[in-house]
Design a protein around this motif. Structure first.
Motif: not given
Length: 327
Positions: A102, A107-108, A131, A291
């Motif tokens: 990600h 949300d990384g 993602d 992430h």
């Protein structure tokens, strides 16, 4: 010593150790500030000890910058705990890539290019950017428009990092009825699709099983992500209930790899289900579900579990070249 690199190296170590996000972010933000400074300005501020006057640089990060500028090992780095990660053995050496990562598009915590560059430094030939899809709003899932825009960014990164390859994928939500949370047209344009359940995880097995089967039977899906949805440790969450024999058999028959999710808070599937999938003849993807750049190194946890389950490299899709994976 490059101060920005020194800051990012510390961030990597903190991420790999699972330290709080706010602490990691401080070092990555400081690195971004240093990137924007000319060499002359950086030299002037180090000499005048005025680094902390810059927004995004605090006492600890200023100390790292000063140490690096003077070619000293940063004092902060010497205080970091030694890594306790397993080495991953022969399986880690055999891995060419990572099918589930990600970026800060969802949300990384880091840009796409930084994730790809770190993967290359870790020895990967390729990774898949996956993602989240639109329904997962808490993770800033990508709308169709944003997903199309991301295609352009992936192309730019590939130009910069060739021959390393960044494959464009998605971690698509499996909706309540088993449909996928993105249009067929867009899924068809992507290199790779990981399908995962993120909602209604306590759905009864009589409903969860057909939901998962429908997703596995979708021709776009290549990997079934973190199949039980469990969380272990402090964020504990029980496993979703489903007929694992039916789901894993469907994975085998449809050419869908069962993910061995390497995140320390997931370690999904549990060993009893992993061994069942082995017995049923499934293939596997050992994925970091990273992430942040430092989390890419978590694949070693998945390698350790795969070895315990008796899974050889020939049944792990990450051991293949990017071209083989796409075929």
């Amino acid at each position: 010593m490059d101060p920005a690199r020194a800051l990012r190296d510390i961030a990597f170590q903190l991420e790999r150790a699972g330290e709080p996000t706010y602490r990691v972010r401080a070092f990555r933000q400081a690195a971004a500030v240093v990137d924007r400074l000319s060499e002359d300005e950086l030299a002037s501020r180090v000499s005048a000890k005025s680094l902390q006057a810059l927004k995004g640089i605090g006492k600890a990060t200023a100390g790292v910058i000063e140490d690096a500028w003077h070619d000293r090992t940063p004092a902060y780095a010497t205080k970091l705990p030694a890594s306790t990660l397993p080495d991953g053995g022969a399986l880690r050496t055999a891995l060419r890539g990572d099918c589930h990562t990600h970026s800060d598009w969802s949300d990384g915590g880091s840009p796409i290019a930084e994730m790809a560059e770190t993967a290359r430094e870790l020895g990967h030939e390729w990774i898949v950017l996956t993602d989240h899809s639109p329904r997962l709003t808490v993770a800033r899932g990508l709308s169709a428009e944003r997903l199309r825009a991301q295609m352009d960014e992936v192309a730019r990164v590939n130009e910069q990092l060739a021959p390393f390859r960044l494959l464009h994928g998605i971690e698509v939500d499996i909706l309540d009825d088993g449909a996928l949370d993105q249009t067929e047209k867009l899924l068809d344009r992507l290199d790779f699709v990981v399908a995962s359940v993120h909602s209604k995880l306590r759905m009864p097995a009589r409903e969860m099983t057909p939901r998962m089967l429908a997703a596995v039977e979708n021709p776009h899906v290549r990997v079934l992500g973190h199949c039980t949805g469990r969380l272990v440790g402090g964020r504990g969450r029980p496993e979703s209930q489903f007929n694992s024999e039916k789901v894993f058999t469907a994975c085998r028959e449809n050419g869908v790899a069962v993910e061995i999710n390497s995140r320390p808070d997931r370690l999904d599937p549990p060993m009893r289900l992993l061994r069942q999938a082995v017995e049923l003849g499934c293939e596997f993807a050992i994925d970091s579900d990273a992430h942040a750049p430092g989390q890419l190194d978590w694949q070693v946890y998945g390698c350790e579990r795969a070895e315990k389950a008796g899974i050889g490299p020939d049944r792990i899709v990450n051991t293949r070249t990017a071209d083989q994976l796409l075929r």
